[in-house]
Design an enzyme around this catalytic site. Structure first.
Site, PDB file in Angstrom:
ATOM      1  N   GLU A 281     -19.645 -11.219 -89.129  1.00  0.00           N
ATOM      2  CA  GLU A 281     -18.773 -12.273 -89.580  1.00  0.00           C
ATOM      3  C   GLU A 281     -19.500 -13.577 -90.224  1.00  0.00           C
ATOM      4  OE1 GLU A 281     -14.616 -14.520 -88.448  1.00  0.00           O
ATOM      5  OE2 GLU A 281     -15.629 -13.434 -87.066  1.00  0.00           O
TER       6      GLU A 281
ATOM      7  N   LYS B 138      -9.806 -10.874 -88.680  1.00  0.00           N
ATOM      8  CA  LYS B 138      -8.766 -10.730 -87.683  1.00  0.00           C
ATOM      9  C   LYS B 138      -8.203  -9.525 -87.843  1.00  0.00           C
ATOM     10  CE  LYS B 138      -9.017 -13.835 -84.591  1.00  0.00           C
ATOM     11  NZ  LYS B 138      -9.281 -13.415 -83.551  1.00  0.00           N
TER      12      LYS B 138
END
Length: 407
Positions: free
Chosen positions: A218, A234
């Site tokens: 990420e 997410k």
């Protein structure tokens, strides 16, 4: 990125460790290269607000490596010469000492590159020589309580969603050199799993700075001049499931969109008015052991905004806190039984007007006990909780995310 793309940089890292250096390495997609490697980086603790707080950057600046933990002191170190691995597989040197033939770091990098080019790193090769860590099973009971407490807080209107994290621990056997073990652990897994934002920092155990080995997929803050982006993650399912399930999941889609709104708010605090925009929404991409939902938010920054000011406005990363951010962070501190440490903070580097940081997930931290001197390894794993979350399903997600770290 294919395994062959990561192998040259990992091989350079291994040769530097074997030669007695304390290297830092960013491997994956960093600063437009496949890898950024420094031969020796002395990591020193600093206040979180002082990380990357150098004077006005310029092209001739050294490279500054650092991490800011979710809880605890930050740390940083400087390199006057780094090696960059380009997409075509060639190496180049960067930094104010890159052309100084007498510079020890320059010589060390060139020697390691030459040694790496005459050898080949194969998947699983390091695994045979690494002392295996006996990881514990995590604190499932505390995680279950935290998930249920979070769902109650959502029902009461205190938060809309929050990220709940747990920690796995292992003891490094006596007589095993921590830096060499951490580098071997990192190289083996980075070669196999190919994380997009892998990072290795040598730490300074005597000064209380952990060795960090991150397999993060990420991005946190990616800055080039006045342009900046964040790409929060997410939404997660195991890699053996159909990735279309993510887009069909109301829970995962809602979770992602809420965090996108939070990122827009964070960047909006320091960006030029009207410049914040969502440039990619709900992309399904693979990561080590799982499928994730990614989204990207971009913005234009005002003239003169420092890296430290940008980081201060956006920290901690939106994807590892919740909405609203301040209340979610307060509740997380109550729900989680131990501090997160580096986990859920950020790791990366700054060079001139460029700053690139990952979100410190899928990350192992090697720390020395100040009393006994024993080295303990910790790895944090978490996930977003919404009103529709189930504690058993959330633990299954924890296990899927933890597989690249613990197997």
């Amino acid at each position: 990125m294919s395994p062959s793309a990561a192998a040259p940089a990992l091989e350079v890292l291994r040769h530097l460790i074997a030669a007695g250096h304390r290297p830092a390495a960013l491997i994956g997609n960093w600063f437009g290269h496949r890898a950024v490697v420094a031969a020796d980086v002395e990591m020193t603790p600093c206040a979180p607000a002082d990380l990357f707080a150098a004077p006005a950057p310029c092209a001739g600046d050294p490279w500054s490596f650092g991490h800011r933990p979710y809880s605890g002191r930050a740390a940083q170190g400087v390199a006057d010469c780094v090696a960059l691995l380009s997409d075509d597989g060639t190496w180049s040197l960067s930094g104010p000492a890159s052309s100084n033939e007498a510079d020890p770091a320059r010589g060390a990098l060139l020697e390691a590159i030459a040694a790496a080019e005459s050898s080949a790193m194969n998947e699983g090769e390091d695994g045979a020589g690494i002392v295996k860590l006996g990881w514990d099973g995590g604190d499932r009971a505390s995680h279950r309580r935290a998930v249920n407490d979070c769902r109650q807080a959502i029902a009461a209107g205190e938060v809309y969603q929050a990220c709940i994290s747990t920690r796995f621990h292992a003891q490094l056997p006596k007589g095993v050199e921590p830096l060499a073990h951490a580098a071997g652990w990192f190289c083996e897994r980075a070669l196999h799993y190919q994380p997009a934002r892998a990072a290795f920092l040598p730490g300074n155990l005597d000064a209380g700075v952990p060795i960090v080995a991150s397999l993060s997929p990420e991005e946190f803050l990616i800055r080039s001049g006045r342009r900046v982006s964040e790409t929060p993650i997410k939404g997660t399912i195991p890699l053996d499931r159909d990735p279309r399930e993510l887009l069909a999941s109301d829970k995962d889609v809602a979770e992602n969109i809420m965090i996108v709104d939070l990122v827009r708010h964070d960047l909006g605090q320091v960006a030029e008015v009207g410049s914040v925009e969502v440039t990619d929404l709900l992309s399904v991409r693979p990561a080590p052991g799982v499928w994730h939902l990614f989204s990207t938010v971009e913005a234009r920054l005002p003239e003169g905004l420092s890296h430290a000011e940008l980081l201060e406005a956006c920290f901690p990363p939106a994807s590892v806190t919740g909405t609203p951010k301040i209340r979610a962070a307060q509740l997380i501190e109550q729900w989680e039984p131990v501090d997160r440490g580096v986990h859920c903070g950020c790791i990366g580097a700054a060079h001139g007007e460029d700053l690139e940081l990952n979100v410190a997930i899928r990350t192992a931290e090697y720390e020395s006990d100040p009393t006994s001197g024993e080295v303990r390894v910790a790895a944090g794993v978490g996930g977003g909780i919404t009103i529709g979350s189930d504690a058993d399903a959330e633990w299954a997600e924890i296990e899927a995310k933890a597989t690249p770290l613990l197997e």
